[in-house]
Design a protein around this motif. Structure first.
Motif, PDB file in Angstrom:
ATOM      1  N   HIS A   7      16.981 -19.332  50.476  1.00  0.00           N
ATOM      2  CA  HIS A   7      18.112 -18.411  50.576  1.00  0.00           C
ATOM      3  C   HIS A   7      19.091 -18.606  49.412  1.00  0.00           C
ATOM      4  CE1 HIS A   7      20.969 -15.737  52.472  1.00  0.00           C
ATOM      5  NE2 HIS A   7      21.900 -16.638  52.302  1.00  0.00           N
ATOM      6  N   SER A   8      19.388 -19.857  49.067  1.00  0.00           N
ATOM      7  CA  SER A   8      20.342 -20.082  47.972  1.00  0.00           C
ATOM      8  C   SER A   8      19.737 -19.703  46.620  1.00  0.00           C
ATOM      9  CB  SER A   8      20.858 -21.524  47.968  1.00  0.00           C
ATOM     10  OG  SER A   8      19.817 -22.444  47.872  1.00  0.00           O
ATOM     11  N   MET A   9      18.408 -19.824  46.478  1.00  0.00           N
ATOM     12  CA  MET A   9      17.778 -19.384  45.231  1.00  0.00           C
ATOM     13  C   MET A   9      17.865 -17.869  45.095  1.00  0.00           C
ATOM     14  SD  MET A   9      14.474 -21.907  45.113  1.00  0.00           S
ATOM     15  CE  MET A   9      13.669 -21.006  43.836  1.00  0.00           C
ATOM     16  N   ILE A  10      17.660 -17.174  46.204  1.00  0.00           N
ATOM     17  CA  ILE A  10      17.770 -15.712  46.179  1.00  0.00           C
ATOM     18  C   ILE A  10      19.211 -15.302  45.887  1.00  0.00           C
ATOM     19  CG2 ILE A  10      17.639 -13.638  47.621  1.00  0.00           C
ATOM     20  CD1 ILE A  10      15.131 -14.936  48.927  1.00  0.00           C
ATOM     21  N   ARG A  11      20.180 -15.984  46.507  1.00  0.00           N
ATOM     22  CA  ARG A  11      21.596 -15.679  46.250  1.00  0.00           C
ATOM     23  C   ARG A  11      21.944 -15.941  44.783  1.00  0.00           C
ATOM     24  NH1 ARG A  11      23.877 -18.437  50.212  1.00  0.00           N
ATOM     25  NH2 ARG A  11      23.985 -20.317  48.972  1.00  0.00           N
ATOM     26  N   TRP A  12      21.435 -17.052  44.207  1.00  0.00           N
ATOM     27  CA  TRP A  12      21.669 -17.395  42.807  1.00  0.00           C
ATOM     28  C   TRP A  12      21.166 -16.267  41.899  1.00  0.00           C
ATOM     29  CZ3 TRP A  12      18.110 -18.040  38.861  1.00  0.00           C
ATOM     30  CH2 TRP A  12      18.583 -18.625  37.693  1.00  0.00           C
ATOM     31  N   ALA A  13      19.926 -15.815  42.138  1.00  0.00           N
ATOM     32  CA  ALA A  13      19.355 -14.750  41.314  1.00  0.00           C
ATOM     33  C   ALA A  13      20.086 -13.428  41.555  1.00  0.00           C
ATOM     34  CB  ALA A  13      17.867 -14.603  41.614  1.00  0.00           C
ATOM     35  N   ASP A  14      20.458 -13.153  42.797  1.00  0.00           N
ATOM     36  CA  ASP A  14      21.154 -11.909  43.126  1.00  0.00           C
ATOM     37  C   ASP A  14      22.488 -11.812  42.391  1.00  0.00           C
ATOM     38  OD1 ASP A  14      21.163  -9.464  44.852  1.00  0.00           O
ATOM     39  OD2 ASP A  14      23.012 -10.398  45.571  1.00  0.00           O
ATOM     40  N   GLN A  15      23.229 -12.914  42.323  1.00  0.00           N
ATOM     41  CA  GLN A  15      24.506 -12.900  41.601  1.00  0.00           C
ATOM     42  C   GLN A  15      24.299 -12.541  40.139  1.00  0.00           C
ATOM     43  OE1 GLN A  15      26.236 -16.791  42.104  1.00  0.00           O
ATOM     44  NE2 GLN A  15      27.203 -16.242  44.043  1.00  0.00           N
ATOM     45  N   ARG A  16      23.264 -13.069  39.523  1.00  0.00           N
ATOM     46  CA  ARG A  16      23.013 -12.801  38.118  1.00  0.00           C
ATOM     47  C   ARG A  16      22.578 -11.355  37.885  1.00  0.00           C
ATOM     48  NH1 ARG A  16      23.796 -17.456  39.335  1.00  0.00           N
ATOM     49  NH2 ARG A  16      24.295 -19.099  37.869  1.00  0.00           N
ATOM     50  N   PHE A  17      21.724 -10.838  38.763  1.00  0.00           N
ATOM     51  CA  PHE A  17      21.304  -9.441  38.645  1.00  0.00           C
ATOM     52  C   PHE A  17      22.480  -8.502  38.892  1.00  0.00           C
ATOM     53  CE2 PHE A  17      16.960 -10.510  38.157  1.00  0.00           C
ATOM     54  CZ  PHE A  17      16.259  -9.349  37.875  1.00  0.00           C
ATOM     55  N   ALA A  18      23.274  -8.788  39.909  1.00  0.00           N
ATOM     56  CA  ALA A  18      24.430  -7.932  40.206  1.00  0.00           C
ATOM     57  C   ALA A  18      25.387  -7.907  39.024  1.00  0.00           C
ATOM     58  CB  ALA A  18      25.145  -8.423  41.463  1.00  0.00           C
ATOM     59  N   HIS A  19      25.600  -9.051  38.401  1.00  0.00           N
ATOM     60  CA  HIS A  19      26.500  -9.120  37.243  1.00  0.00           C
ATOM     61  C   HIS A  19      25.913  -8.340  36.067  1.00  0.00           C
ATOM     62  CE1 HIS A  19      29.412 -10.656  34.417  1.00  0.00           C
ATOM     63  NE2 HIS A  19      28.448 -11.183  33.668  1.00  0.00           N
ATOM     64  N   ARG A  20      24.639  -8.515  35.820  1.00  0.00           N
ATOM     65  CA  ARG A  20      23.997  -7.914  34.648  1.00  0.00           C
ATOM     66  C   ARG A  20      23.780  -6.413  34.801  1.00  0.00           C
ATOM     67  NH1 ARG A  20      22.164  -5.890  30.669  1.00  0.00           N
ATOM     68  NH2 ARG A  20      20.461  -6.609  29.377  1.00  0.00           N
ATOM     69  N   PHE A  21      23.352  -5.975  35.994  1.00  0.00           N
ATOM     70  CA  PHE A  21      22.918  -4.599  36.159  1.00  0.00           C
ATOM     71  C   PHE A  21      23.839  -3.723  37.008  1.00  0.00           C
ATOM     72  CE2 PHE A  21      18.955  -6.975  35.389  1.00  0.00           C
ATOM     73  CZ  PHE A  21      18.524  -6.310  34.248  1.00  0.00           C
ATOM     74  N   ALA A  22      24.789  -4.319  37.717  1.00  0.00           N
ATOM     75  CA  ALA A  22      25.621  -3.509  38.612  1.00  0.00           C
ATOM     76  C   ALA A  22      27.110  -3.763  38.411  1.00  0.00           C
ATOM     77  CB  ALA A  22      25.240  -3.781  40.066  1.00  0.00           C
ATOM     78  N   GLY A  23      27.483  -4.412  37.315  1.00  0.00           N
ATOM     79  CA  GLY A  23      28.889  -4.650  37.043  1.00  0.00           C
ATOM     80  C   GLY A  23      29.553  -5.608  38.018  1.00  0.00           C
ATOM     81  N   GLY A  24      28.756  -6.443  38.654  1.00  0.00           N
ATOM     82  CA  GLY A  24      29.307  -7.410  39.600  1.00  0.00           C
ATOM     83  C   GLY A  24      30.078  -8.503  38.883  1.00  0.00           C
ATOM     84  N   PRO A  25      30.784  -9.333  39.647  1.00  0.00           N
ATOM     85  CA  PRO A  25      31.545 -10.415  39.039  1.00  0.00           C
ATOM     86  C   PRO A  25      30.610 -11.446  38.401  1.00  0.00           C
ATOM     87  CG  PRO A  25      31.500 -10.668  41.418  1.00  0.00           C
ATOM     88  CD  PRO A  25      30.861  -9.339  41.102  1.00  0.00           C
ATOM     89  N   PRO A  26      31.115 -12.235  37.470  1.00  0.00           N
ATOM     90  CA  PRO A  26      30.285 -13.289  36.881  1.00  0.00           C
ATOM     91  C   PRO A  26      29.788 -14.242  37.972  1.00  0.00           C
ATOM     92  CG  PRO A  26      32.356 -13.086  35.695  1.00  0.00           C
ATOM     93  CD  PRO A  26      32.458 -12.213  36.904  1.00  0.00           C
ATOM     94  N   PRO A  27      28.588 -14.782  37.795  1.00  0.00           N
ATOM     95  CA  PRO A  27      28.060 -15.710  38.793  1.00  0.00           C
ATOM     96  C   PRO A  27      28.968 -16.923  38.952  1.00  0.00           C
ATOM     97  CG  PRO A  27      26.369 -15.102  37.198  1.00  0.00           C
ATOM     98  CD  PRO A  27      27.664 -14.554  36.698  1.00  0.00           C
ATOM     99  N   THR A  28      29.028 -17.416  40.159  1.00  0.00           N
ATOM    100  CA  THR A  28      29.837 -18.606  40.412  1.00  0.00           C
ATOM    101  C   THR A  28      29.145 -19.831  39.830  1.00  0.00           C
ATOM    102  OG1 THR A  28      28.788 -18.931  42.558  1.00  0.00           O
ATOM    103  CG2 THR A  28      30.831 -17.658  42.528  1.00  0.00           C
ATOM    104  N   LYS A  29      29.963 -20.771  39.395  1.00  0.00           N
ATOM    105  CA  LYS A  29      29.439 -22.023  38.847  1.00  0.00           C
ATOM    106  C   LYS A  29      29.820 -23.153  39.791  1.00  0.00           C
ATOM    107  CE  LYS A  29      29.817 -20.634  34.038  1.00  0.00           C
ATOM    108  NZ  LYS A  29      30.361 -20.941  32.733  1.00  0.00           N
ATOM    109  N   PRO A  30      28.990 -24.193  39.833  1.00  0.00           N
ATOM    110  CA  PRO A  30      29.361 -25.341  40.669  1.00  0.00           C
ATOM    111  C   PRO A  30      30.641 -25.982  40.137  1.00  0.00           C
ATOM    112  CG  PRO A  30      27.119 -25.586  39.806  1.00  0.00           C
ATOM    113  CD  PRO A  30      27.717 -24.379  39.166  1.00  0.00           C
ATOM    114  N   PRO A  31      31.424 -26.600  41.009  1.00  0.00           N
ATOM    115  CA  PRO A  31      32.634 -27.273  40.540  1.00  0.00           C
ATOM    116  C   PRO A  31      32.297 -28.343  39.504  1.00  0.00           C
ATOM    117  CG  PRO A  31      32.524 -27.232  42.941  1.00  0.00           C
ATOM    118  CD  PRO A  31      31.219 -26.728  42.439  1.00  0.00           C
ATOM    119  N   ALA A  32      33.190 -28.515  38.547  1.00  0.00           N
ATOM    120  CA  ALA A  32      32.944 -29.455  37.452  1.00  0.00           C
ATOM    121  C   ALA A  32      33.171 -30.900  37.861  1.00  0.00           C
ATOM    122  CB  ALA A  32      33.846 -29.118  36.276  1.00  0.00           C
ATOM    123  N   GLY A  33      34.100 -31.140  38.742  1.00  0.00           N
ATOM    124  CA  GLY A  33      34.409 -32.524  39.086  1.00  0.00           C
ATOM    125  C   GLY A  33      35.315 -32.591  40.291  1.00  0.00           C
TER     126      GLY A  33
END
Length: 184
Positions: free
Chosen positions: A79-105
């Protein structure tokens, strides 16, 4: 068995990409959802083929254990792999927000590492449960030694992961302030 696992992994990514292409560039969200819902079917096929192979009298080998590990971690992380890919596709092809990144520290990173390890623990439990069921189903220690070896291998991996990521991030949290100052 190795071919079945490889075909399953390829099939997962083909269905994932096809579902996301249908959802975003082709603007067919229902077809996209249907294709994405097909990904768990691949896990069922791998499970059935593995059980049938062992029931026909095959001696368990590395690939039977790999199938259990693949299934366990696919269920835990699919499920999280699909969500990860979905965020990137939505950003690239549907004007979605940039994908979330894990916290740095900091504590946010520690919580993130604990959450990811928790998913890994779930994958470990499912895989070890399947391996244990395989051992019980076959009922012959000589034919299932490879499955027991996988339980040991996966247990060592989950313990190493525990220490190297969540425990380390908790005991020695990386400062988020130094990252902001350096700009990296």
């Amino acid at each position: 068995m190795l071919a079945v696992i490889a075909a399953g992994e390829i099939g997962f990514w083909v269905l994932l990409v096809a579902g996301l292409v249908a959802r975003y560039p082709l603007r067919m969200p229902r077809l996209g959802a249907l294709l994405l819902l097909g990904t768990p079917v691949i896990d069922l096929v791998i499970l059935v083929v593995t059980v049938l192979d062992l029931r026909r009298g095959a001696t368990a080998n590395f690939t039977h254990g790999l199938a259990a590990a693949y299934l366990g971690f696919s269920v835990a992380f699919g499920h999280s792999m699909i969500r990860w890919a979905d965020q990137r596709f939505a950003h690239r092809f549907a004007g979605g927000p940039p994908p979330t990144k894990p916290p740095a520290g900091g504590w946010a990173r520690a919580r993130y590492e604990w959450r990811e390890w928790g998913k890994g623990l779930l994958g470990w439990a499912i895989a070890c449960g399947l391996l244990g069921l395989g051992i019980l189903m076959v009922g012959d220690p000589d034919r299932t030694a490879a499955l027991l070896a996988w339980i040991v291998r996966l247990t060592a991996a989950i313990v190493i992961w525990l220490v190297v990521f969540p425990v380390w991030a908790t005991v020695f949290p990386k400062s988020t302030r130094s990252r902001r100052l350096t700009g990296s």
